[in-house]
Design an enzyme around this catalytic site. Structure first.
Site, PDB file in Angstrom:
ATOM      1  N   GLU A  87      -5.987   2.659  -3.542  1.00  0.00           N
ATOM      2  CA  GLU A  87      -4.738   3.306  -3.127  1.00  0.00           C
ATOM      3  C   GLU A  87      -4.228   4.196  -4.238  1.00  0.00           C
ATOM      4  OE1 GLU A  87      -0.268   3.595  -2.681  1.00  0.00           O
ATOM      5  OE2 GLU A  87      -1.523   2.994  -4.354  1.00  0.00           O
ATOM      6  N   GLU A  88      -4.369   3.711  -5.477  1.00  0.00           N
ATOM      7  CA  GLU A  88      -3.794   4.445  -6.610  1.00  0.00           C
ATOM      8  C   GLU A  88      -4.446   5.813  -6.786  1.00  0.00           C
ATOM      9  OE1 GLU A  88      -1.178   3.717  -7.830  1.00  0.00           O
ATOM     10  OE2 GLU A  88      -0.869   1.550  -7.877  1.00  0.00           O
TER      11      GLU A  88
ATOM     12  N   ASP B  70       3.578  -2.420  -0.162  1.00  0.00           N
ATOM     13  CA  ASP B  70       2.899  -2.011  -1.395  1.00  0.00           C
ATOM     14  C   ASP B  70       3.462  -2.890  -2.489  1.00  0.00           C
ATOM     15  OD1 ASP B  70       2.137  -0.653  -3.751  1.00  0.00           O
ATOM     16  OD2 ASP B  70       2.092   1.285  -2.770  1.00  0.00           O
TER      17      ASP B  70
ATOM     18  N   HIS C  92      -2.226  -2.718  -0.647  1.00  0.00           N
ATOM     19  CA  HIS C  92      -3.360  -2.386  -1.516  1.00  0.00           C
ATOM     20  C   HIS C  92      -3.490  -3.408  -2.634  1.00  0.00           C
ATOM     21  CE1 HIS C  92      -1.748  -0.272  -5.248  1.00  0.00           C
ATOM     22  NE2 HIS C  92      -0.720  -0.001  -4.494  1.00  0.00           N
TER      23      HIS C  92
ATOM     24  N   HIS D 286       2.987   1.415 -13.557  1.00  0.00           N
ATOM     25  CA  HIS D 286       1.684   1.994 -13.900  1.00  0.00           C
ATOM     26  C   HIS D 286       1.339   1.921 -15.389  1.00  0.00           C
ATOM     27  CE1 HIS D 286       1.064   4.484  -9.941  1.00  0.00           C
ATOM     28  NE2 HIS D 286       1.239   3.193  -9.726  1.00  0.00           N
TER      29      HIS D 286
HETATM   30 ZN   LIG Z   1       1.142   0.650  -5.148  1.00  0.00          ZN
END
Ligand SMILES: [Zn+2]
Length: 724
Positions: A407-408, A435, A360, A542
């Site tokens: 994707e997130e 990923d 992603h 994140h």
């Molecule tokens: Zn990821």
């Protein structure tokens, strides 16, 4: 997006299996290539592989990463589109037939998010505080999205707070025993041990009015080591964004389960988002430990159980109150456009057979580690494939590279594309996922059992920056089975998870749960999948601090692990695309299933009183499957002149393990052997139909699911026997 739990194994055991050097490189230079499973002409294959392996370039990977992470590029933003254009341009330069595919999907951006302490008087906190550390200017960019939870509804809640540790079902049971009622309260939980969407779901089940999820320094902050920018761990103001969608029933666009969210899809064929089982009904939002600390500090009530204590410098109490908090969330939900980039190389012999490899591209903020370390590596993989193409090489099977978007928010880009191409993917020999490619130097992988040995073999042909091969470094690692993108938060003892069965006494490869883009391929369509990653201390997941400066300092300063991952990823695709005989190992698969059944048998013992479960039929079916696996493996090693039927049998076995009607209460998940866990989210539940019936103590469902599993194993065994 994915975080995983690790399985620690005694490295002494692994050293016992150290084998002599088997590097594809060294054997190539010595002029005597060892046999490559699945190939008639190992020398020719080794030569093509050597040409490929020479291409991925650390300097170019660095350039890709710098470009991809120059601006925050959340899914659906203009900056996200710019990264799609960059990837498409590189795909085209390598000679891939490339298109950007659009989907329209229901996702939220935050418009107003605040969390304030309203009692006791005199305690001030207005969050979320802007993420900031001195010496890192990435947080100055106005495009950095304020911390929020994807798929949380808008909503206001004001209530006393209860602290619920990691928010697992067991944690809520403990609160019950302490006579703490969470109904109508705001539940404060910490990140770790399970998927955040599960925390929200469990809190909602228990009647909470709202959920705040914070990052405790114990889990990925200064308790682990120096915090950023002095070390790789989470600084005080760092917040973990993330989706709180509950993907137990299905991932992807919440409005289109099982159907691709093409822009042309009429609204009448979408389910209303409010109806979607994915979306929590109560407001959920994340905080840093800087902001959560005053809330926790002003909780009374009993001391929390000692293992609930994190690393903030006061005793954690469970509440409720006296701290009261007001959450105010205004989300901007819209149908937004996502951009998957799809690059193809047409197969010269079997163009209908798609070997798909994907990563992603969208990030919560800059996403240097998650996910663009993977994108940069994939671009160098594609660079290598491009050089092979220029030399006149063509893959036997069609190769497809996917740069997934969204994707997130919930594995959206990969899920929608897989749903769109369901019929073509019925013949797909494999999906390879990456990923997070690199957050450190420890290689780890997860795979369906039929591809575990394939993956080990691939790593034997790729040099490690540590010397020797990736396989050898993997064996020496104290965390060999650690499936990818592991966060320290997830590394702390989840004993409910079954360790990856290690039936061959070789390096253990983890099982595929969920939390990344292989889900639709493996669990919905039955395409055999793998997932690879190289991990290390990484506490900025994140947050705004997962940026190029962090990566250059702590992740992979010389980009040599990027080069390694580009090579492993590319070799997986290359070997699968060119194999004369498909390189699956159904014997290992059969052995693993036998282990799962033994464990289920133990779990079932003593349950259901005088009508105990009868596992004889399913065990016979598993034995049948394993024997068929052993027989076909012998044939793969000594194939007939025309292996077409053999390959056809091999390709149909995985899909035979799909249950047409799906798992109970979640028809989108159709795989009889693997599904994401109801209360873990990331970690795999094996033989989920049976194990979840046992969890619920539901005898009738357990019997019915044993029959379903027996039938699936019989189908798969017959599929393998079709090679005769
Ligand atoms: Zn990821």
């Amino acid at each position: 997006m994915r975080l995983f739990l690790s399985v620690l194994l005694c490295s002494a055991v692994l050293f016992a299996f150290l084998s002599p050097s088997v590097s594809g490189h060294s054997s190539e230079s010595s002029g005597a290539p060892h046999p490559i499973f699945g190939f008639r002409d190992s020398a020719a294959e080794a030569a093509a592989e050597a040409r490929f392996l020479a291409v991925p370039d650390p300097k170019l990977a660095e350039e890709h990463l710098r470009t991809l992470t120059q601006a925050p590029h959340m899914a659906g933003t203009p900056e996200d589109k710019a990264t799609a254009d960059y990837v498409a341009q590189k795909f085209r330069a390598a000679g891939l037939n490339t298109e950007i595919v659009e989907y329209k999907v229901w996702i939220n951006y935050p418009s107003e998010i605040s969390v304030d302490i309203t009692a006791p008087a005199g305690v001030e906190m207005h969050g979320p505080t802007r993420e900031h550390v001195d010496g890192d200017s990435y947080d100055d960019d106005p495009r950095v999205v304020m911390p929020f939870s994807g798929m949380s509804p808008s909503g206001d809640a004001e209530a006393e707070v209860v602290y619920a540790n990691y928010g697992t079902p067991e944690d809520f049971d403990k609160l019950d025993k302490l006579k703490i009622d969470v109904r109508g309260k705001i539940v404060l939980v910490r990140y770790g041990q399970n998927f955040r969407g599960v925390k929200a779901f469990v809190a909602q089940e228990h009647g909470a009015a709202g959920v705040i999820i914070y990052s405790d320094p114990f889990d990925d902050g200064w308790w682990r080591g120096d915090k950023y920018p002095n070390g790789p761990w989470r600084p005080d103001t760092g917040v973990q964004r993330g989706s709180v969608g509950y993907m137990f029933e299905f991932p992807g666009d919440p409005t289109t389960p099982g159907v691709a969210s093409l822009p042309s899809l009429p609204a009448s064929q979408r389910v209303s988002p409010e109806q979607s089982a994915q979306m929590p009904k109560i407001p959920v939002t994340p905080l840093s430990y800087h902001d959560a600390s005053p809330i926790l500090q002003h909780l009374g009530g009993p001391d929390s159980p000692r293992e609930w204590q994190g690393s903030l410098p006061f005793t954690y109490h469970v509440g409720p109150g006296p701290a009261r908090v007001k959450m105010h969330l205004k989300q901007d939900y819209q149908f937004r456009t996502l951009w998957d980039v799809i690059g193809r190389v047409r197969g010269s012999e079997f163009q209908e057979e798609w070997v798909v490899a994907g990563n992603h591209r969208d990030a919560w903020v800059y996403g240097a580690v998650d996910p663009n370390s993977g994108t940069a590596a994939m671009l160098e993989t594609v660079h290598g494939i491009g050089e092979l193409l220029k030399s006149g090489w063509k893959p036997k099977r069609t190769m497809i590279f996917g740069s997934w978007d969204g994707e997130e928010e919930g594995l959206i880009g990969s899920t929608e594309w897989a749903e769109q191409h369901e019929s073509e993917l019925r013949g797909a020999p494999a999906y390879f996922n990456m990923d997070v490619a690199v957050s450190g130097s420890k290689f780890g992988a997860s795979a369906v059992p039929s591809l575990k040995q394939f993956l080990r073999d691939v790593t034997k042909a790729v040099p490690s920056p540590k010397g020797g091969t990736v396989y050898q470094a993997w064996q020496k690692s104290d965390q060999p089975g650690a499936p990818s993108t592991q966060s320290p938060a997830e590394a702390i003892g989840d004993t409910r998870r079954m360790p990856a069965a290690n039936v061959n006494g070789d390096v253990p490869v983890g099982d595929l749960g969920s939390g990344s883009d292989y889900s639709a391929f493996q669990q919905h369509l039955g395409v055999p999948s793998t997932d690879i990653s190289s991990t290390g201390p990484y506490g900025v997941y994140h947050s705004v601090f997962d940026n190029f400066a962090w990566f250059k300092k702590f992740g992979d300063p010389d980009f040599v692990y990027e080069q390694q991952m580009a090579r492993v990823f590319g070799l997986e695709a290359l070997r699968m695309a060119d194999a004369d005989v498909l390189p699956y190992d159904y014997e290992e698969y059969g052995k693993e299933i036998a282990v799962y059944l033994d464990a289920a048998k133990k779990r079932a013992e003593g349950k259901f009183g005088d009508r105990p479960l009868d596992l004889n039929a399913v065990k016979a079916a598993a034995k049948h499957f394993q024997e068929a696996g052993t027989k076909i493996l012998a044939k793969q090693k000594n194939p007939p002149r025309d292996p077409a039927r053999l390959n056809q049998a091999l390709r149909s076995a995985e899909r035979a393990l799909l249950v047409p009607e799906g798992l109970p209460h979640r028809p989108w998940f159709r795989h009889a052997i693997y599904a994401p866990g109801e209360y873990t989210g990331y970690a795999a539940v094996v033989i989920p139909g049976v194990n979840e019936a046992l969890d619920k103590g539901d005898a009738e469902r357990a019997r019915q699911q044993l029959a379903v599993l027996t039938a699936a194993l019989d189908r798969a065994a017959k599929a393998l026997e079709g090679a005769r």
